[in-house]
Design an enzyme around this catalytic site. Structure first.
Site, short mmCIF file in Angstrom:
data_model
loop_
_atom_site.label_atom_id
_atom_site.label_comp_id
_atom_site.label_asym_id
_atom_site.label_seq_id
_atom_site.Cartn_x
_atom_site.Cartn_y
_atom_site.Cartn_z
N GLU A 125 53.32 -25.50 61.71
CA GLU A 125 52.24 -24.79 60.97
C GLU A 125 51.77 -23.86 61.75
OE1 GLU A 125 52.11 -26.02 57.91
OE2 GLU A 125 50.35 -25.30 56.83
N CYS A 138 16.57 -1.23 39.04
CA CYS A 138 17.40 -1.40 40.41
C CYS A 138 16.48 -1.61 41.45
CB CYS A 138 18.30 -0.38 40.33
SG CYS A 138 19.31 0.05 41.97
N ARG A 182 58.40 -20.46 54.79
CA ARG A 182 59.06 -21.41 53.83
C ARG A 182 59.67 -20.60 52.56
NH1 ARG A 182 55.83 -26.37 51.11
NH2 ARG A 182 55.10 -24.96 49.40
N TYR A 195 55.45 -30.32 63.79
CA TYR A 195 55.16 -31.54 62.98
C TYR A 195 56.52 -32.29 62.22
CZ TYR A 195 53.78 -28.52 59.25
OH TYR A 195 53.84 -27.71 58.10
N CYS A 223 16.82 1.65 43.87
CA CYS A 223 16.00 3.03 43.50
C CYS A 223 15.16 2.98 42.41
CB CYS A 223 17.36 3.75 43.22
SG CYS A 223 18.33 3.59 41.68
N CYS A 277 22.83 -0.44 37.62
CA CYS A 277 21.91 0.39 38.02
C CYS A 277 22.52 1.80 37.19
CB CYS A 277 21.74 0.67 39.38
SG CYS A 277 20.99 2.36 39.87
N LYS A 321 44.01 -35.66 50.60
CA LYS A 321 43.39 -34.56 50.82
C LYS A 321 41.63 -34.89 50.83
CE LYS A 321 44.94 -30.81 49.58
NZ LYS A 321 45.59 -30.12 48.60
N LYS A 348 46.45 -32.33 58.17
CA LYS A 348 47.10 -31.53 57.42
C LYS A 348 46.40 -30.29 57.81
CE LYS A 348 49.09 -30.62 52.79
NZ LYS A 348 48.58 -29.21 52.82
N GLU A 376 48.38 -38.00 60.50
CA GLU A 376 47.84 -36.73 61.10
C GLU A 376 47.24 -35.71 60.35
OE1 GLU A 376 52.38 -36.23 61.28
OE2 GLU A 376 51.96 -34.15 61.10
N CYS A 423 20.69 6.65 43.41
CA CYS A 423 20.59 5.28 44.15
C CYS A 423 21.32 5.27 45.56
CB CYS A 423 21.11 4.53 43.10
SG CYS A 423 21.23 2.55 43.53
N ASP A 430 45.65 -26.38 57.74
CA ASP A 430 45.65 -25.14 56.65
C ASP A 430 46.19 -24.07 57.22
OD1 ASP A 430 45.48 -24.52 54.10
OD2 ASP A 430 43.14 -24.55 54.18
S1 IVH Z 1 54.98 -32.41 56.53
C1 IVH Z 1 58.70 -32.77 54.13
N1 IVH Z 1 52.90 -32.23 58.23
O1 IVH Z 1 51.63 -29.03 53.95
C2 IVH Z 1 57.43 -32.51 54.38
N2 IVH Z 1 52.92 -30.75 56.43
O2 IVH Z 1 51.76 -29.45 51.22
C3 IVH Z 1 57.12 -31.52 55.39
N3 IVH Z 1 51.46 -29.28 56.35
O3 IVH Z 1 54.58 -27.00 53.40
C4 IVH Z 1 55.83 -31.43 55.59
N4 IVH Z 1 50.34 -30.06 58.07
O4 IVH Z 1 52.85 -26.29 55.49
C5 IVH Z 1 53.38 -32.01 57.00
N5 IVH Z 1 51.14 -32.35 59.50
C6 IVH Z 1 51.79 -31.75 58.63
C7 IVH Z 1 51.15 -30.68 57.94
C8 IVH Z 1 51.99 -30.20 56.64
C9 IVH Z 1 50.23 -28.93 57.10
C10 IVH Z 1 51.70 -28.40 55.33
C11 IVH Z 1 52.91 -27.90 55.35
C12 IVH Z 1 53.71 -28.14 53.88
C13 IVH Z 1 52.50 -28.46 53.14
C14 IVH Z 1 52.78 -29.41 51.97
#
Ligand code: IVH
Length: 713
Positions: free
Chosen positions: A187, A432, A150, A239, A435, A456, A327, A129, A127, A462, A131
């Protein structure tokens, strides 16, 4: 630990890596002390400073971001303002995979650990990740009772009121199979469109804009006033989970689907796969859609689907053995550098900006990139990205740009082979562009190195700096004109009424001539116009110290202004000396540097300022309009009046500052070093080279008692 003073733009990669390590140690220890031991080791302000620096370095060197980076925590410094919540089950982080091989290793490791034959299949979810920042929501009997960030993983902040304002977070869970205790984790994030709208609004309101959606989401969730959070369209994907009184499913996929039925948003791109090739294929598919998702993701998370296996696998330090984050690499694109523009900031720094042939990188059309400074364009100095070291940038070059996360796009590389024939190195302006005044690079006296920015010197005229300079000119510790504050400086400037400080004193005369009178302006009136002009007149007499400070010369703050006023006594002597400073070789310059308290940096800044004809014009017009009073009269009938005195060694009856103030009060000049011009050296115990030099030069010396005898105290 001492915090490095090097501007982030000037850090070399090695320095950045070392500093990120140091910052992670320091910040992580501080947040542990704060959360775990309840005994803060850093003040909020100290923490914030280090935190911001860590973020800035990471923004410039995204690849160096550490797994234990403090920015992985919650998005900003812990603050006293929220109550703490201890997580019933700790909130963990994820280990990272950076390529397909890392993913294969992850799967193989799991099979080895579980003693499952390599050929046998294990199911994984995959799934996006997201941000954003993670949030734990606790429901008791189906009703939301608390929401916690957290924090350090063990203890977070109670942001319940704020969480309640988020539409995606149900207040009451839907269904009749809800366990008594449910902790849903996921998230909080902000979509691209909402981020852009919010920033546009901030800009209109003249407030600072946000760097990226993640920081904005974090900042929005951690507002003390939940009305502010409510005004930010935050979203939430579920999630994971914490404490559950009963488990409604025995698989990862099953759990998340149930969260969806209970009323949460779950990510539609979550899939179930049983081999590395399919996991990686799903990763590629998500990567392709990344730009169109409408929210930031920075990878794909794989998790063992079977919860019994998850349990058997357990954790290594702070990450589960059963999950990994694959990543995305920083996104790059190749385009043409059309031109290099120079922008002048409010402090006079000339910043080069790359104008690019527009191109999409990471889903965003990019047409500008930062070029940091002059050395960066030349491909020299520690400020250059290492890969481009030794290669300069020129208009019409073909360049690779990259965007990592949401940081401002940067130039990663230049393809010299595509450089058009006859192309010439870029010439960084020494005037500059706003001016026409000359723009210089200061020498940092400590390091002996040139400042990375060219600035400048046309401070007073200016247009890029004008408003700031006007605000400074009328400030309380400068001209301090009643009813003429920052707001007036800004509106009068924008309306073309004043361009330079001298114009302020011409306002009355001009108003008499003008058809558009001050009194007819919106929000004015006969009385307030009169009051304002009277208040300006009231400041036509000003003391030398304030006058010098008001000019807003770099490195000349109130302290230095005072020293200069004392040294030169009256405005004519002062201006006369300043215009003779020259390039730093003159005798006047040497004398100025020798004045105790004035360093070379300030002396150079003064020389630059007064050698700029534009500035001198303004100063002269100004001086026609006002009268500058000589510095506070100091005694001229004492035994030390007019003499140059140097103090050295340990003083026992007074502090160094007291000694200096006393000498100045008695009409003496206090210098920092001994020269032929020194009249008297007062040497306490431990005096060394200065005493020797005084003796060599035949300068009169005495000790502290001798000094008191001399002045008759
Ligand atoms: S699982 C025990 N699933 O990534 C594991 N984390 O680097 C719990 N995050 O602190 C995390 N999308 O803030 C999980 N689909 C996803 C996520 C996710 C973003 C973030 C989350 C976590 C961080 C870890």
């Amino acid at each position: 630990m001492t915090l490095s003073q090097t501007p982030v733009d000037d850090l070399a990669e090695g320095e950045a890596r070392a500093e990120l390590k140091m910052l992670a140690e320091k910040l992580n220890a501080a947040s542990k002390a704060y959360y775990g031991d309840d005994a803060p080791t850093l003040s909020d302000a100290e923490y914030d400073t280090l935190w911001q620096r860590n973020l800035a370095i990471e923004a410039r060197f995204p690849a160096l971001k550490r797994d234990d980076s403090p920015s992985n925590l919650i998005g900003s410094a812990p603050q006293e303002k929220f109550e703490k919540i201890t997580h019933a089950v700790p909130m963990l982080s994820l280990d990272n995979a950076f390529n397909d091989e890392d993913v294969a290793d992850f799967v193989a490791r799991i099979k080895r650990f579980l003693k499952i034959p390599e050929a046998e299949k294990v199911a994984f979810t995959a799934e996006p990740k997201i941000d954003g920042l993670s949030l734990s929501l606790r429901y008791e009997n189906g009703t939301l009772v608390s929401a916690a960030t957290r924090g350090d993983g063990a203890v977070g902040e109670n942001v319940t009121l704020n969480a309640r304002t988020i539409k995606d977070i149900p207040e009451i869970l839907v269904g009749n199979d809800i366990p008594e205790i449910v902790e849903v984790r996921g998230e909080v994030y902000l979509g691209h469109k909402d981020f852009a709208e919010l920033n546009a609004r901030m800009e209109v309101e003249g407030k600072p804009t946000y760097v990226n959606p993640r920081n904005t989401a974090a900042g929005s969730l951690r507002q003390l006033d939940s009305k502010i959070t409510a005004s930010r369209p935050l979203k939430f994907f579920a999630y994971a989970w914490g404490e559950m009184s009963t488990m409604p499913s025995n698989s990862q996929m099953g759990m998340v689907e149930i969260f969806g039925r209970w009323g949460f948003q779950i990510n539609p791109l979550m899939g179930l796969f049983d081999n590395v090739a399919d996991l990686v294929a799903h990763y590629r598919k998500i990567e392709e859609q990344r730009a169109d998702l409408g929210y930031d993701i920075d990878g794909v998370v794989y998790k063992v689907d079977d919860l019994v296996l998850q349990h058997r696998l357990g954790f290594v330090s702070r990450s589960p053995r059963w999950a990994i984050a694959h990543k995305f690499p920083a996104e790059t694109a190749i385009t043409k550098l059309l031109d290099i523009d120079i922008q002048v900031g409010r402090t006079g720094a000339l910043s080069p900006v790359a104008r690019l042939e527009p191109i999409t990188v990471g889903g965003v059309v990019v047409s500008n990139a930062t070029l940091h400074n002059e050395d960066y364009i030349k491909g020299i100095g520690s400020s250059g990205e290492p890969i481009r070291e030794g290669r300069d940038l020129r208009p019409n070059d073909t360049v690779t740009i990259y965007r990592a996360g949401d940081v401002i796009p940067k130039i990663l590389d230049v393809d010299i082979s595509k450089r058009p024939a006859g192309s010439q190195p870029f010439e960084f302006p020494t005037k500059c562009p706003a001016c026409g005044s000359h723009a210089v690079r200061e020498i940092n006296v400590k390091t002996g190195r040139e400042d990375s920015s060219r600035r400048c010197t046309g401070g007073l005229i200016c247009p890029a700096q004008a408003v700031e300079k006007l605000k400074h000119f009328v400030a309380r510790n400068a001209f301090d004109i009643d009813g003429f504050g920052e707001k007036q400086a800004e509106t009068f400037y924008n309306d073309g009424l004043i361009k330079t400080p001298a114009d302020i004193f011409l306002m009355r005369a001009r108003d008499e001539q003008s058809l558009k009178k001050l009194k007819d302006r919106e929000g004015m009136g006969t009385l307030s116009a009169k009051n304002l002009l009277d208040a300006i007149d009231a400041r036509r007499t000003i003391d030398l110290q304030r006058f010098i400070f008001a000019l807003g010369i770099r490195h000349v703050g109130e302290g230095n202004a005072k020293i200069l006023a004392r040294t030169y006594q009256n405005v004519d002597t002062f201006i006369n000396a300043m215009t003779q400073l020259g390039g730093g070789n003159s005798e006047v310059f040497a004398e100025l540097v020798n004045v105790d308290g004035i360093g070379e940096t300030a002396a150079h800044a003064l020389a630059e300022f007064f050698s700029e004809p534009h500035n001198m014009n303004v100063v002269n017009v100004l001086l026609d309009e006002i009268e500058v009073q000589p510095a506070e009269q100091v005694a001229n009938d004492t035994p030390v009046a007019g003499k140059t005195v140097v103090f050295t060694g340990a003083l026992e009856r007074m502090t160094r500052d007291e000694a200096k103030a006393m000498a100045e009060r008695l009409g003496a000049k206090v210098a920092g070093s001994v020269s032929k011009k020194t009249d008297l050296l007062v040497a306490g115990p431990g005096a060394g080279s200065k005493l020797k030099k005084a003796k060599d030069l035949g300068v009169e010396t005495t000790d502290e008692d001798g000094w008191f005898d001399l002045i008759g105290e």
